[in-house]
Write an enzyme that holds these catalytic residues in place. Structure first.
Site, PDB file in Angstrom:
ATOM      1  N   ILE A 467       8.846 -16.033   8.827  1.00 63.42           N
ATOM      2  CA  ILE A 467      10.056 -15.081   8.720  1.00 63.42           C
ATOM      3  C   ILE A 467      10.804 -15.476   9.940  1.00 63.42           C
ATOM      4  O   ILE A 467      11.774 -14.588  10.426  1.00 63.42           O
ATOM      5  CB  ILE A 467       9.569 -13.777   8.522  1.00 63.42           C
ATOM      6  N   THR A 636       7.853 -19.885  21.756  1.00 69.40           N
ATOM      7  CA  THR A 636       8.145 -19.020  20.563  1.00 69.40           C
ATOM      8  C   THR A 636       7.620 -17.459  20.547  1.00 69.40           C
ATOM      9  O   THR A 636       8.360 -16.729  20.109  1.00 69.40           O
ATOM     10  CB  THR A 636       7.589 -19.687  19.248  1.00 69.40           C
ATOM     11  N   GLU A 707       4.890  -7.865  16.810  1.00 73.16           N
ATOM     12  CA  GLU A 707       5.091  -6.242  16.972  1.00 73.16           C
ATOM     13  C   GLU A 707       5.188  -5.703  18.372  1.00 73.16           C
ATOM     14  O   GLU A 707       5.699  -4.756  18.743  1.00 73.16           O
ATOM     15  CB  GLU A 707       4.434  -5.549  16.016  1.00 73.16           C
TER      16      GLU A 707
END
Ligand SMILES: Cc1cc2nc3c(=O)[nH]c(=O)nc-3n(C[C@H](O)[C@H](O)[C@H](O)COP(=O)(O)OP(=O)(O)OC[C@H]3O[C@@H](n4cnc5c(N)ncnc54)[C@H](O)[C@@H]3O)c2cc1C
Ligand code: SF4
Lengths: 752, 331
Positions: A467, A636, A707
């Site tokens: 995503i 990343t 998260e």
């Protein structure tokens, strides 16, 4: 072994495709003879459709059909058929099922036409008349309707209390109480939801924007009565989702419905306004009461949360449980309840629950630190939890102290003056705040397939999703390293139900789950190659021990004698093997899972400048120190944390979906009025990954970073605003009116 | 979006004639506002007269000694024009406080005057709104009105005019040149926009068939002590909750002339010349600025969500004037 990619800042392998536009997102797929669907959204919150006049739309040349509840039939009557893998308990929404309106913005018709423009115009000619019924969408006004949150949603665990928090609170020397409020938020990924469905020779192919192709396959198979094997979902690129793509969205249903009925390919996309009509981060009210003894030891924690959900499903998330594990405390009382309202079911949104709970807990900790006249960081260290008191288990690893230390050092925390309003620059009040974050390090079973061909190229695939987090890249790294190949020789593929099954892409578990499967399957290939090396007569390793064989950059050599070597390509050639194919499954180690708690952690430090006269808050600096096990790719991973911090700033200061309770409708449904930070709002953000070695959590030692970056940010900022101004804004977002305490109807704040 | 016919006009006469010929027609310039409204079915013109080819894209000296801004000069080209920057820095700053670079590159000066309110309800056809559908009611009065007006409101509408550029134009005493079926006329900036009263569907005093050709700026002494303060919920790309165009013409610390116009608080840029005049000859001080601000806000009424704007506006006026006083060093 020399080949090393894990832990290296490898640039995105899909970067070129993305910046040159060759990466195809779901709306980019064009098929010959394709029709376009445009969805008509309902305008009332509750009631019945009396009639739908589609004659104006149908009279236009080029309009093929207007689907409504009146002409859609043959679909399952039982709502259980509409359950997807991420559905909460309850009875899922069924598009175009009957004349009932259960929320504002509900899709009521689908217009299908030869062009998009025509479909859109025709949709404006569809007239719906309603019979309205009373409804209510205001959590605050319906608190008396609350009920205990049921278990049943994937990942949800009921809160557990311990000790006697009421008594401890009554007797404690220092205490605080506060109520905290969070507004609704919508995910608003840049890419709008879109689906193209093609029905050909009894098989359905669907290009969709989703975080789980297999979930969509399951849903479509069940709803339309198709065999799973006849439903193929393809989703190679996703332009952001943040949880909104965990459940199949209604455009998927619509596109498939129309393709099956009209026997032509159909594309249906949502508008930005419609992106506000299928799930959000719920409005939540929280009550916190903490107490401590004179030396700053926590005596009790009481944490209650009330969240909104729809009337048809019990959306649950873990908000208060964090209060039981974040700090050491013997008396903890937790409660989590839901209130059903006339709206769509909320849906998971980046760090669901944790980001909500952490803001309240971390603000409350700050408030109590002020009561104690203690530095808020020292107060946290004083109550550091060495083990998970809720489950009475050790953590598999927890380097949170290192996060506090390295973060504080980078930030310059020791130079902080303790009193509110004690630092300023002209009319700018300066404040520094700190907060802690924790998140679960999940792992779920996943499968991967590897295909090594005679040219030395490896293709690994798994039906997961990227995503935008970098899944393509880290899986390529893991595969290259596991098999000792050059990274250029490895291709990773995802987003297709023809590939081996992977779990939904969410909860920061993809790196661990799919990563383990990729590593596992590459090791299986390696085993085969070793066997081939010792069994093939002309191989330099013939009849030797396979234990001494190492792989590096596509070459197999002897660990003790590097002159003894052969390339993988040559080995396969002499062995007469054209390709090696393996599929394997990996899953969590159940014994470790029983014995340990797996959490990632972070410490966030924020500096704000608040305009003393105008109340405008700017976040000038953030340091986010993260302990998340092995960092597979610092580049990343850093981007994930940066994105999390930016979103945390957004949540703290800007973001809110504004519901008009007269209409039961979100009103700021566009990106002009739904505010997220612009470039100018974002200043210095520093990301630190502290060393954290963890051999227990999973074979790769990773905990995921999707998260953890967002969770502590709002708390740190709220605390910094208090430090700057002496005003405790407990109601997010912290807008200037609240800071100035001049919003007359907002009683949720206290001046100090 | 509805279907519509379209014509690209070649000169002013053709444009004015074309719009007369078609019922429910609209001019289209940059399209940054009109197209959004059409896509949301808020405006449904049956015909569009494209004016982008008209010869109205220059900035020229005018007879008065000021500048005339063509209606089709983009907001970006106006703001970055050297003569505008030097002689009307307040206007440059105000334009640059608005929208985003991409939008300013498309948006025209003419279109900016006509941009419509950002009231949520106006944009959502599922709700009642007197401006969009006269007589349907005003949802904002008892709804979400954080961004709404506190001055000059009526029981029929509490929307604001969202422009930044217009706030500076009001402060600078601009005039708008208009060509219509009955010939040319010039409108004082203060008379251009309207208050909602019981005709909230009308934003301004220009009829549908009239074309704005240019904006005149009179010569101005406000070149040094000027400031445009925009108070908003994020640092860029947000409409003003309150904005203040402040300009001082000083002799020592005495006010020779002063201009204060506010945006984000009313259905039009809010300016009161008589209040400004009462401070001529007075000392430029925070106390006087605060007193002026109190007077500027007399009659202000909040509707709950926007009540904070009353005090905020006062503080913004004081801040803007103080910044102007500091010669706007930290613009
Ligand atoms: C996301 C977003 C953010 C924005 N933020 C700001 C902001 O912060 N501050 C701000 O000031 N503005 C802001 N704007 C508004 C922007 O400035 C206006 O959209 C722009 O100025 C309109 O100019 P245009 O040429 O594109 O007009 P168009 O959209 O082409 O036309 C607008 C209206 O004006 C009429 N019209 C145009 N030209 C003439 C003319 N010469 N004579 C008569 N009628 C005419 C049209 O018929 C139409 O009704 C924002 C816009 C957007 C989309
Ligand atoms: S304030 Fe004006 S524009 Fe907004 S809803 Fe009321 S009438 Fe419509």
């Amino acid at each position: 072994m020399k080949t090393q990619y894990i832990g290296k800042p490898v640039s995105r392998v899909d970067g070129l495709a993305k910046v040159t536009g060759s990466a195809k997102y779901s709306a980019d797929f064009k098929v010959e003879g394709m029709l376009y669907g445009y969805i008509v959204s309902g305008s009332i919150a509750k009631g019945r459709i009396i009639s739908i006049d589609t004659s104006g739309a149908m009279s236009l040349k080029g309009v093929l059909q207007v689907f409504t509840h009146e002409n859609v039939s043959g679909l399952p009557w039982f709502s259980i058929k509409y359950k997807d893998m991420d559905a909460p308990t309850g009875s899922p929404f069924r598009p175009l099922h009957d004349d009932k309106i259960i929320y504002s913005g509900q899709p009521v018709a689908l217009v299908v036409a030869e062009t998009f423009e025509l479909a859109r115009y025709a949709a404006s000619l569809v007239h719906v008349s309603y019979q309205e019924e009373d409804f209510t969408t205001d959590l605050v006004k319906n608190m008396d309707q609350s009920y205990k949150a049921p278990v049943g949603k994937l990942g949800y665990v009921s809160p557990k209390s311990r000790g006697n928090a009421d008594e401890a609170f009554d007797q404690a020397a220092f205490k605080m109480s506060g109520s905290y409020q969070h507004g609704a938020e919508h995910h608003n990924p840049m890419e709008l939801f879109s689906t193209t469905a093609i029905w050909e020779n009894g098989k359905l192919t669907v290009y969709d924007k989703t975080q789980g192709v297999s979930n969509c396959q399951f849903y479509i198979g069940n709803v339309f009565g198709l065999a799973y094997k006849d439903v193929r979902i393809i989703s190679p690129y996703v332009g952001g989702a943040f949880g909104s793509g965990l459940r199949p969205q209604y455009q998927l249903f619509m596109a498939v419905l129309a393709a099956l009925e009209l026997k032509r390919p159909v594309k249906v996309g949502l508008t930005r306004q419609q992106m506000f009509t299928f799930g959000h981060r719920p409005v939540t009210l929280q009550q916190l009461q903490l107490s401590a003894s004179t030396d700053g030891s926590l005596e009790s924690i009481k944490h209650e949360a009330f969240s909104e959900t729809s009337r048809f499903e019990n959306y649950t998330e873990i908000i208060v449980n964090w209060s039981g594990t974040m700090y050491n405390c013997d008396n903890v009382k937790l409660k989590y309840e839901l209130v059903g309202l006339d709206m769509y079911t909320p849906v998971d949104m980046r760090a669901p629950g944790a980001v909500t709970g952490a803001h309240a807990i971390e603000s409350a900790m700050d408030e109590l630190a002020y009561e104690l006249k203690m530095d808020p960081l020292i107060f946290r260290l004083k109550n550091y939890a060495d083990e998970d008191q809720t489950e009475e288990k050790p953590f598999s690893s927890k380097e949170l102290i290192a996060c506090y230390r390295e973060g504080a050092e980078k930030f310059g925390w020791t130079k902080r003056s303790i009193g509110p309003r004690s630092m300023r620059e002209g009319n700018q009040l300066i404040g520094w705040g700190v907060a802690t974050a924790a998140w679960d390090a999940f792992q779920a079973p996943a499968r991967a397939k590897a295909l090594l061909s005679i040219d030395g190229k490896l293709i690994v695939s798994s039906g997961t999703s990227d995503i935008g987090t970098g899944t393509y890249t880290i899986m390529t790294q893991i595969a290259a390293e596991s098999l000792g190949l050059k990274i250029e020789d490895v291709t990773f593929k995802l987003g297709d139900t023809n590939m081996p099954l992977a779990p939904l892409e969410g909860g920061s578990w993809t790196a661990a789950s799919v990563g383990a499967a990729v590593k596992g399957v590459c090791e299986d290939v390696k085993k085969k190659l070793k066997k081939m090396a010792v069994k093939t007569k002309t191989s330099p390793f013939y009849d030797t021990s396979s234990k001494d064989i190492v792989f590096d950059s596509g070459i197999i050599s002897d660990v003790n004698d590097s002159s003894k070597s052969i390339s993988i390509v040559d080995l396969m050639r002499i062995a007469g093997v054209n390709s090696i194919e393996e599929t394997s499954t990996s899953g969590p180690n159940p014994i470790n899972k029983m014995k340990y708690t797996f959490n990632s952690h972070a410490a966030v430090f924020a500096e704000v400048k608040v305009d003393e006269d105008l109340g405008i808050v700017r976040v000038t600096r953030v340091v986010c120190a993260v302990a998340a096990g092995k960092i597979l790719n610092p580049k990343t991973a850093r981007s994930q944390i940066l994105g999390g911090v930016v979103w945390g700033i957004s949540k703290a200061l800007e973001e809110e979906s504004k519901m008009d309770h007269q209409y039961g409708r979100f009103m700021n449904h566009n990106l002009s009025e739904y505010h997220v930070p612009v470039n100018k709002d974002i200043n210095d953000i520093e990301v630190i990954f502290v060393e954290e070695k963890d051999d227990i959590v999973n074979p790769l030692g990773v905990k995921g970073v999707g998260e953890i970056g967002i969770i502590g940010v709002a708390g740190a900022i709220a605390n910094a605003v208090f430090h700057a101004t002496g005003v405790r804004v407990r109601n997010l977002p912290i807008t200037m009116d609240k800071v100035l305490q001049i919003a007359e109807d907002d009683k949720n704040q206290v001046a100090v | 979006m509805n279907s519509f016919s379209y014509n690209k006009a070649h000169d002013v006469a053709e444009a004015v004639a074309d719009i007369q010929e078609h019922e429910g027609a609209r001019f289209i310039a940059g399209g940054t506002n009109l197209l959004d409204l059409m896509k949301e079915n808020v405006m449904k013109p049956a015909h569009l007269t494209d004016i982008n080819r008209l010869d109205l894209a220059d900035i020229k000296e005018n007879e008065e000694g000021g500048l005339t801004l063509g209606a089709l000069v983009t907001n970006a080209d106006t703001a970055w024009n050297e003569r505008v920057e030097q002689r009307y820095p307040l206007l440059s700053k105000a334009i640059l406080a608005g929208a985003s670079p991409q939008l300013r590159n498309m948006a025209t000066n003419g279109g900016n005057l006509f941009q419509r309110t950002r009231c949520y309800y106006f944009y959502d056809t599922a709700t009642a709104c007197n401006k969009r559908e006269p007589g349907s009611g005003c949802s904002a009065i008892n709804g979400i009105n954080r961004i709404h007006a506190i001055l000059g409101t009526s029981e029929h509408c509490i929307a604001t005019h969202p422009s930044d550029m217009c706030v500076a134009l009001a402060a600078l005493d601009a005039k708008v040149n208009v060509t219509g079926p009955n010939g040319d006329r010039t409108v004082e900036f203060g008379d251009f926009h309207r208050l909602p009263g019981n005709t909230p569907h009308l934003d301004n005093n220009i009829s549908q068939g009239e074309l704005v050709t240019s904006i005149d700026l009179p010569p101005s002494n406000f070149t040094k002590n000027v400031f445009y303060l925009k108070v908003r919920d994020r640092q860029s790309y947000a409409f003003a909750l309150v904005s203040v165009a402040a300009a001082l013409d000083l002799e020592g610390d005495v006010i020779k002339d002063i201009r204060v116009a506010m945006g984000g608080v009313a259905h039009k840029p809010w300016r009161r010349r008589e209040v400004e005049e009462s401070y001529i000859g007075k000392v430029a001080s925070t106390e006087n600025f605060r007193a002026l601000a109190e007077t500027m806000l007399t009659g202000a009424v909040g509707f709950g969500g926007n009540t904070f704007k009353i005090e905020l506006a006062k503080r913004a006026i004081v801040r803007a004037l103080n910044e102007a006083l500091k010669s706007g060093e930290n613009l």
